[in-house]
Design a protein around this motif. Structure first.
Motif, PDB file in Angstrom:
ATOM      1  N   UNK A  52       0.859  -1.185   0.000  1.00 17.02           N
ATOM      2  CA  UNK A  52       0.000   0.000   0.000  1.00 17.02           C
ATOM      3  C   UNK A  52       0.890   1.229   0.000  1.00 17.02           C
ATOM      4  N   UNK A  53       0.657   2.133  -0.950  1.00 19.31           N
ATOM      5  CA  UNK A  53       1.479   3.345  -1.061  1.00 19.31           C
ATOM      6  C   UNK A  53       0.938   4.431  -0.138  1.00 19.31           C
ATOM      7  N   UNK A  54       1.847   5.088   0.589  1.00 16.86           N
ATOM      8  CA  UNK A  54       1.469   6.167   1.509  1.00 16.86           C
ATOM      9  C   UNK A  54       1.753   7.550   0.935  1.00 16.86           C
ATOM     10  N   UNK A  55       2.480   7.613  -0.167  1.00 17.42           N
ATOM     11  CA  UNK A  55       2.808   8.886  -0.807  1.00 17.42           C
ATOM     12  C   UNK A  55       3.329   8.585  -2.209  1.00 17.42           C
ATOM     13  N   UNK A  56       3.642   9.655  -2.946  1.00 20.45           N
ATOM     14  CA  UNK A  56       4.232   9.472  -4.266  1.00 20.45           C
ATOM     15  C   UNK A  56       3.453  10.115  -5.390  1.00 20.45           C
ATOM     16  N   UNK A  57       2.146  10.324  -5.191  1.00 21.55           N
ATOM     17  CA  UNK A  57       1.357  10.982  -6.228  1.00 21.55           C
ATOM     18  C   UNK A  57       1.551  12.490  -6.165  1.00 21.55           C
ATOM     19  N   UNK A  58       1.298  13.172  -7.262  1.00 14.14           N
ATOM     20  CA  UNK A  58       1.397  14.629  -7.286  1.00 14.14           C
ATOM     21  C   UNK A  58       0.068  15.240  -6.850  1.00 14.14           C
ATOM     22  N   UNK A  93      12.234  13.183   8.341  1.00 10.64           N
ATOM     23  CA  UNK A  93      11.312  14.289   8.082  1.00 10.64           C
ATOM     24  C   UNK A  93       9.873  13.810   7.898  1.00 10.64           C
ATOM     25  N   UNK A  94       9.197  14.266   6.833  1.00 14.00           N
ATOM     26  CA  UNK A  94       7.781  13.985   6.661  1.00 14.00           C
ATOM     27  C   UNK A  94       7.457  12.508   6.655  1.00 14.00           C
ATOM     28  N   UNK A  95       8.331  11.717   6.068  1.00  8.15           N
ATOM     29  CA  UNK A  95       8.119  10.271   6.031  1.00  8.15           C
ATOM     30  C   UNK A  95       7.986   9.702   7.435  1.00  8.15           C
ATOM     31  N   UNK A  96       8.833  10.157   8.339  1.00  4.70           N
ATOM     32  CA  UNK A  96       8.823   9.623   9.697  1.00  4.70           C
ATOM     33  C   UNK A  96       7.512   9.953  10.417  1.00  4.70           C
ATOM     34  N   UNK A  97       6.984  11.160  10.218  1.00  3.36           N
ATOM     35  CA  UNK A  97       5.756  11.536  10.915  1.00  3.36           C
ATOM     36  C   UNK A  97       4.527  10.884  10.290  1.00  3.36           C
ATOM     37  N   UNK A  98       4.536  10.669   8.978  1.00  2.00           N
ATOM     38  CA  UNK A  98       3.446   9.889   8.373  1.00  2.00           C
ATOM     39  C   UNK A  98       3.443   8.482   8.926  1.00  2.00           C
ATOM     40  N   UNK A  99       4.620   7.888   9.041  1.00  2.00           N
ATOM     41  CA  UNK A  99       4.716   6.520   9.524  1.00  2.00           C
ATOM     42  C   UNK A  99       4.449   6.436  11.029  1.00  2.00           C
ATOM     43  N   UNK A 100       4.683   7.553  11.760  1.00  2.00           N
ATOM     44  CA  UNK A 100       4.317   7.581  13.181  1.00  2.00           C
ATOM     45  C   UNK A 100       2.813   7.358  13.331  1.00  2.00           C
ATOM     46  N   UNK A 101       2.034   8.032  12.494  1.00  2.00           N
ATOM     47  CA  UNK A 101       0.582   7.876  12.558  1.00  2.00           C
ATOM     48  C   UNK A 101       0.171   6.439  12.249  1.00  2.00           C
ATOM     49  N   UNK A 102       0.796   5.839  11.266  1.00  2.00           N
ATOM     50  CA  UNK A 102       0.482   4.449  10.913  1.00  2.00           C
ATOM     51  C   UNK A 102       0.902   3.490  12.027  1.00  2.00           C
TER      52      UNK A 102
END
Length: 370
Positions: A52-58, A93-102
């Protein structure tokens, strides 16, 4: 009596991988693409991989939808008991905080998860966070069933700085499929050796240092071709190439993948990666796999892959003169190139194939669900 299909599938450990879209440019996307392309190898070890992708789209709205979809797969899969493990891939950075929520979602629905750290810069980034943020991020390590590190240096940091149980820390290197196309011969006598850089055109990759070293090589009267394949700040890169009067030596190829990347690696005489910071660079593994001689920096991650004067020449980061000396040695000595390349290829076969990576991950997953 023949076993039913249901009983067979129950044996598999179902793992949901969370990370960037596989079409994205970057190391984590490359790693996930490798996992997806080699499902059969993982399947032979009793692993059923989902992604499952958590980012990458524009576009902000598209990214929000993408992340929300991944979050819902975690929640629904966990509540319906369709997942054994959630494998969370992260960087600073942002990746770490997105993954914190997950990760905290996994805690809330009592889902076992594995956290996979892909860049050693996470260490410095976390230590510079305000105290409340540091404590929040620490919960990710605390509740993880396993923490996957890319280097021995990263594992040591988790043990000492984060007080993590050594039993849930393990090193898993990025592996790839052994290529069928391997570099065999040096550049013809009438053609200059080809030096190849693969990666983003950013300072952390040492691009400016490499251009300074190339300028020194030019002043020494050495002939070479320096190919850059990647993406990033192209305008700044091209300006520096022109200022250093290297336009006749340097060629920019854009972002390359698949057969085009394989052809470049197979035909390059030297692969160079003068990074300041890495996790465990896939590009180094690819160069080893194709039997290309290597010049890189002696930083964590890279030193786990290759050893100085055994499989590569390693120099301090941000040292253009040392980089110039090592590149010069390989330009003028086809014999040295061949020796290092052969040793690098063998070390790859011994340690860094996708089969070895899949076996290491299978061990981590089994430990996580004990």
């Amino acid at each position: 009596m023949k076993k039913s299909h249901a009983s067979e599938t129950q044996k598999n450990i179902v793992v949901l991988h969370l990370g960037p879209d596989m079409s994205a440019q970057g190391g984590i996307a490359s790693v996930l693409s490798g996992y997806e392309a080699n499902r059969a190898i993982f399947g032979s070890l009793g692993l059923d991989l989902r992604f499952a992708a958590t980012c990458g789209l524009s576009g902000a709205l598209n990214r929000l939808r993408q992340f929300s979809s991944a979050w819902w797969k975690v929640v629904s899969g966990s509540l319906l008991r369709k997942l054994d493990i959630v494998h969370i891939h992260t960087a600073p950075r942002g990746s770490l905080f997105r993954k914190w929520l997950l990760a905290m979602t996994c805690v809330g629905v009592r889902q076992r998860y594995v956290i996979h750290i892909h860049n050693s810069a996470v260490e410095r980034y976390v230590e510079q966070l305000p105290a409340p943020c540091y404590k929040a991020v620490s919960l990710v390590w605390k509740h993880a069933a396993q923490i996957i590190c890319l280097s021995s240096d990263m594992k040591t940091w988790f043990e000492r700085r984060c007080n993590c149980d050594a039993g849930k820390l393990r090193i898993v290197h990025n592996g790839i499929v052994p290529p069928t196309l391997v570099y065999q011969a040096s550049a013809p006598d009438n053609e200059p050796p080809v030096i190849l850089f693969l990666g983003r055109l950013v300072e952390v990759k040492g691009v400016s240092v490499l251009l300074r070293a190339a300028e020194m090589l030019e002043r020494r009267g050495l002939a070479f071709r320096l190919l850059f394949a990647g993406s990033g700040d192209l305008a700044t890169f091209q300006t520096e190439v022109e200022l250093r009067r290297l336009s006749h030596r340097v060629e920019y190829l854009g972002w390359v993948v698949g057969d085009e990347k394989a052809r470049l690696l197979a035909n390059a005489d030297v692969f160079v990666l003068p990074s300041r910071s890495e996790g465990f660079p896939v590009a180094i593994v690819e160069a080893m796999a194709f039997g290309t001689s290597i010049v890189a920096t002696n930083i964590p991650g890279i030193v786990d892959a290759v050893r100085h004067e055994h499989e590569a020449l390693l120099v301090p980061p941000d040292d253009a003169e040392a980089l110039c000396e090592s590149l010069s040695a390989l330009i003028i000595s086809p014999g040295l190139r061949a020796r290092l390349a052969s040793a690098a290829r063998q070390r790859f076969l011994d340690h860094f194939t996708i089969k070895q990576t899949s076996e290491q991950l299978a061990d981590a997953y089994r430990k996580a669900i004990e």
